[in-house]
Scaffold this motif. Sequence first.
Motif, PDB file in Angstrom:
ATOM      1  N   LEU A 122       0.836  -1.198   0.000  1.00  0.00           N
ATOM      2  CA  LEU A 122       0.000   0.000   0.000  1.00  0.00           C
ATOM      3  C   LEU A 122       0.866   1.241   0.000  1.00  0.00           C
ATOM      4  CD1 LEU A 122      -2.644   1.510   0.193  1.00  0.00           C
ATOM      5  CD2 LEU A 122      -2.622   1.159   2.671  1.00  0.00           C
ATOM      6  N   PHE A 123       1.931   1.231   0.790  1.00  0.00           N
ATOM      7  CA  PHE A 123       2.807   2.393   0.836  1.00  0.00           C
ATOM      8  C   PHE A 123       3.454   2.634  -0.517  1.00  0.00           C
ATOM      9  CE2 PHE A 123       6.984   4.335   1.417  1.00  0.00           C
ATOM     10  CZ  PHE A 123       6.588   5.541   1.984  1.00  0.00           C
ATOM     11  N   GLU A 124       3.832   1.551  -1.196  1.00  0.00           N
ATOM     12  CA  GLU A 124       4.451   1.703  -2.510  1.00  0.00           C
ATOM     13  C   GLU A 124       3.510   2.412  -3.473  1.00  0.00           C
ATOM     14  OE1 GLU A 124       5.587  -2.140  -3.762  1.00  0.00           O
ATOM     15  OE2 GLU A 124       7.106  -2.394  -2.219  1.00  0.00           O
ATOM     16  N   SER A 125       2.217   2.159  -3.328  1.00  0.00           N
ATOM     17  CA  SER A 125       1.247   2.758  -4.247  1.00  0.00           C
ATOM     18  C   SER A 125       0.988   4.225  -3.951  1.00  0.00           C
ATOM     19  CB  SER A 125      -0.074   1.979  -4.182  1.00  0.00           C
ATOM     20  OG  SER A 125      -0.711   2.163  -2.928  1.00  0.00           O
ATOM     21  N   ILE A 126       1.276   4.662  -2.725  1.00  0.00           N
ATOM     22  CA  ILE A 126       1.001   6.062  -2.375  1.00  0.00           C
ATOM     23  C   ILE A 126       2.263   6.903  -2.240  1.00  0.00           C
ATOM     24  CG2 ILE A 126      -1.133   5.452  -1.171  1.00  0.00           C
ATOM     25  CD1 ILE A 126       0.360   5.710   1.451  1.00  0.00           C
ATOM     26  N   SER A 127       3.427   6.239  -2.280  1.00  0.00           N
ATOM     27  CA  SER A 127       4.673   6.980  -2.071  1.00  0.00           C
ATOM     28  C   SER A 127       4.967   7.969  -3.194  1.00  0.00           C
ATOM     29  CB  SER A 127       5.843   6.004  -1.926  1.00  0.00           C
ATOM     30  OG  SER A 127       5.982   5.220  -3.095  1.00  0.00           O
ATOM     31  N   SER A 128       4.338   7.767  -4.360  1.00  0.00           N
ATOM     32  CA  SER A 128       4.574   8.665  -5.488  1.00  0.00           C
ATOM     33  C   SER A 128       3.681   9.905  -5.460  1.00  0.00           C
ATOM     34  CB  SER A 128       4.364   7.914  -6.809  1.00  0.00           C
ATOM     35  OG  SER A 128       3.035   7.425  -6.890  1.00  0.00           O
ATOM     36  N   LEU A 129       2.776   9.995  -4.481  1.00  0.00           N
ATOM     37  CA  LEU A 129       1.905  11.160  -4.387  1.00  0.00           C
ATOM     38  C   LEU A 129       2.724  12.405  -4.076  1.00  0.00           C
ATOM     39  CD1 LEU A 129      -0.999   9.696  -2.174  1.00  0.00           C
ATOM     40  CD2 LEU A 129      -1.010  10.028  -4.647  1.00  0.00           C
ATOM     41  N   THR A 130       2.234  13.550  -4.532  1.00  0.00           N
ATOM     42  CA  THR A 130       2.886  14.793  -4.141  1.00  0.00           C
ATOM     43  C   THR A 130       2.715  14.973  -2.643  1.00  0.00           C
ATOM     44  OG1 THR A 130       0.903  16.166  -4.418  1.00  0.00           O
ATOM     45  CG2 THR A 130       2.290  15.803  -6.372  1.00  0.00           C
ATOM     46  N   GLN A 131       3.488  15.866  -2.049  1.00  0.00           N
ATOM     47  CA  GLN A 131       3.434  16.015  -0.590  1.00  0.00           C
ATOM     48  C   GLN A 131       2.063  16.477  -0.090  1.00  0.00           C
ATOM     49  OE1 GLN A 131       8.130  16.825  -0.847  1.00  0.00           O
ATOM     50  NE2 GLN A 131       7.073  18.169   0.564  1.00  0.00           N
ATOM     51  N   PRO A 132       1.437  17.473  -0.718  1.00  0.00           N
ATOM     52  CA  PRO A 132       0.078  17.825  -0.287  1.00  0.00           C
ATOM     53  C   PRO A 132      -0.916  16.676  -0.471  1.00  0.00           C
ATOM     54  CG  PRO A 132       1.030  19.622  -1.543  1.00  0.00           C
ATOM     55  CD  PRO A 132       1.956  18.445  -1.694  1.00  0.00           C
ATOM     56  N   GLU A 133      -0.771  15.911  -1.576  1.00  0.00           N
ATOM     57  CA  GLU A 133      -1.647  14.759  -1.806  1.00  0.00           C
ATOM     58  C   GLU A 133      -1.419  13.682  -0.745  1.00  0.00           C
ATOM     59  OE1 GLU A 133      -2.022  14.891  -6.715  1.00  0.00           O
ATOM     60  OE2 GLU A 133      -0.489  13.664  -5.739  1.00  0.00           O
ATOM     61  N   PHE A 134      -0.172  13.512  -0.360  1.00  0.00           N
ATOM     62  CA  PHE A 134       0.159  12.520   0.658  1.00  0.00           C
ATOM     63  C   PHE A 134      -0.480  12.894   1.997  1.00  0.00           C
ATOM     64  CE2 PHE A 134       3.210  10.802   3.871  1.00  0.00           C
ATOM     65  CZ  PHE A 134       2.995   9.458   3.625  1.00  0.00           C
ATOM     66  N   PHE A 135      -0.429  14.180   2.342  1.00  0.00           N
ATOM     67  CA  PHE A 135      -1.058  14.615   3.590  1.00  0.00           C
ATOM     68  C   PHE A 135      -2.579  14.425   3.521  1.00  0.00           C
ATOM     69  CE2 PHE A 135      -3.043  17.728   6.394  1.00  0.00           C
ATOM     70  CZ  PHE A 135      -2.422  17.401   7.598  1.00  0.00           C
ATOM     71  N   GLN A 136      -3.167  14.710   2.365  1.00  0.00           N
ATOM     72  CA  GLN A 136      -4.609  14.494   2.201  1.00  0.00           C
ATOM     73  C   GLN A 136      -4.963  13.022   2.373  1.00  0.00           C
ATOM     74  OE1 GLN A 136      -5.635  16.135  -1.613  1.00  0.00           O
ATOM     75  NE2 GLN A 136      -5.187  18.247  -1.005  1.00  0.00           N
TER      76      GLN A 136
END
Length: 217
Positions: A122-136
């Motif tokens: 799951l982390f691998e799939s979200i690690s590419s998000l931008t920083q604001p997207e990651f916080f969201q």
Amino acid sequence: MIRNSLYINPGLSTAKPGNHRQSWTIAHDEFVEKNNGIMTHAEIGKALGRSAAAVQRRVHALGLQQRTYSEWSKDEEKILNDIYPSRGLEGVIHALSAAGFSRTKSAITGKVQTLKLERLALFESISSLTQPEFFQFLSRLYFESTGDKLTYQVLAEMCHVSYSSMQKWFAPGSGQQPLSIQLKHHFWLACKFAIASRKRKISREHRQDDESDQVKA
């Protein structure tokens, strides 16, 4: 305790250590080859129902290099714990090499099994998000699990970092500072841990309420 259960087949042997009359099978030899230098001779012997001396003789008979088992240092284990979940085996090899350590793939794989580390798909799939997207993403995860809003301050307290750092990492704009994959992984795990702790607390409170009701009844 045997360090590398990845390679251990409980069916390899039911004999007691020191049983030298048992024939060496292909499976036994493969086990020795895979774990030579990863596990000690005593550990290999325990898995196969043989003595350390018998394993040492077999290593010589198979023409294998007599490798000396080397304990992992605390620094090596920290690299493994920090890097493997998010970057996998190749990431660990690179990080160890950069830090001046040298471990084979099989040695790392065995240690991963010993420490019971897992890749975080799951982390691998979200690690590419931008920083604001990651916080969201973290905010949604936290709200859906607890019903509470995840603020920079709340996340800062979870992760033991300053509020100002959270603003620099997650607030959109030209002043945004880059966030390493290791820190993303740390924030994600901290959020999951906080959610799990909250759930345990709620479950404990409900159990106490039920016990209290039973006493009153």
